[in-house]
Design an enzyme around this catalytic site. Sequence first.
Site, PDB file in Angstrom:
ATOM      1  N   CYS A 357     -38.995  23.258  39.480  1.00 55.02           N
ATOM      2  CA  CYS A 357     -37.981  22.696  38.567  1.00 55.02           C
ATOM      3  C   CYS A 357     -37.470  21.345  39.035  1.00 55.02           C
ATOM      4  O   CYS A 357     -36.945  20.572  38.226  1.00 55.02           O
ATOM      5  CB  CYS A 357     -36.785  23.637  38.462  1.00 55.02           C
ATOM      6  SG  CYS A 357     -37.190  25.319  38.068  1.00 55.02           S
TER       7      CYS A 357
HETATM    8  O1  KQY Z   1     -37.358  24.258  35.238  1.00 55.20           O
HETATM    9  C1  KQY Z   1     -36.461  25.002  35.530  1.00 55.20           C
HETATM   10  N1  KQY Z   1     -36.677  26.314  35.581  1.00 55.20           N
HETATM   11  C2  KQY Z   1     -35.106  24.341  35.601  1.00 55.20           C
HETATM   12  C3  KQY Z   1     -33.952  25.058  36.045  1.00 55.20           C
HETATM   13  C4  KQY Z   1     -32.721  24.303  35.621  1.00 55.20           C
HETATM   14  C5  KQY Z   1     -31.489  24.991  36.031  1.00 55.20           C
HETATM   15  C6  KQY Z   1     -30.280  24.230  35.642  1.00 55.20           C
HETATM   16  N2  KQY Z   1     -29.104  24.681  36.302  1.00 55.20           N
END
Ligand code: KQY
Length: 364
Positions: A357
Amino acid sequence: MVSTINSTPKKDGFRMPGEYEQHEGTWMLWPTRTDTWRAGAKPAQKAYAEVAKAISQFEPVTVCVGREQFENARALLEDEIRVVEISSNDAWMRDIGPTFIKNDKGEVRGVDWAFNAWGGLDEGLYFPWNQDTLVKRKVLEIEKIDRYDASDIVLEGGAIAVDGEGTLITTEECILNKNRNPHLSKEDIEEKLSEYLSMDKIVWLKNGLLGDETDGHVDEVLFFVGPGEVAISWTDDPNHPQYQVLQTVYEQLINETDAKGRKFKIHKIHLPEQIKLSEEESKEIDFDVNSYERSSESTFIATYINCYLCNGAVIIPAFNDPQDEVAVEKFKEMFPDRKIVPVYTREVSVGGGNIHCITQQQPK
Ligand code: KQY
């Protein structure tokens, strides 16, 4: 000069490559939100710096940081990491950064999706997100890369997994959520994903992991190891809260084929213990009425699946859990030609994601 191209990537012969293809480098953002990250974001900054350092052993890394934190980020990041000034509201480059696409001549362009902080004013994670929405364009400007304006669809990079050969896997829970694209039907979305990324087959899973604040991002559920081959989060324990959802994913995938008609080879990667903040830690997070609450009651997802494939290596989350070693061995089997590099990222997990992420690959 950077242009906005008035066509679609598919028509122009551009496709989104698999993450396992060669990268020019990796983009990241710098965590600062004290309503997300505890203790003034210091522990999160340390974890981000460790991830950047691990990736930079294999390919160039650029970290984007707002002006207030430039000096601090520069001091905490290794010398070989490029630090550039780009403002943002949050620090998840997978979702906030551009999706890079390339053609057979090796030319690279970027897709600039709409972003609404994982749900906008309807259960989104914070307000405002006005700086986040400009990050894609700023990155493309720096790299002098032409852009497609895809602001007709809200999409986060963590909501899709692609094989670079025409297959995209996503979840209905996220992309069909009324807080993302209420104006688009499933068919409209398929059409747009196919045009913007050159996809021939969209595989729709029903749900992502339970309790995922992103409304079921697929990058906590699975990733492509290679064409026709995926690794999925797994538990054998029928009492585990994620058991049912993962059984359903597995059942669906064993009966699916990809865009080339191949059956999926599936690797099961067992989950470690899920993560809780202590009472003390949760009190170190600033309260903000517009922000998603992170209390000691909440469970945060921990999975090795939210890893990152870079040139010659896989950077995988570690949690100081007995499963860490098992995961490293599994990854070594899946990737005999890559180095497997675990990085302790509990502090990233409690922000709602992990290594995948917080990174975005720019293809070669
Ligand atoms: O790509 C992802 N799983 C992003 C997670 C974002 C979390 C925001 N607090």
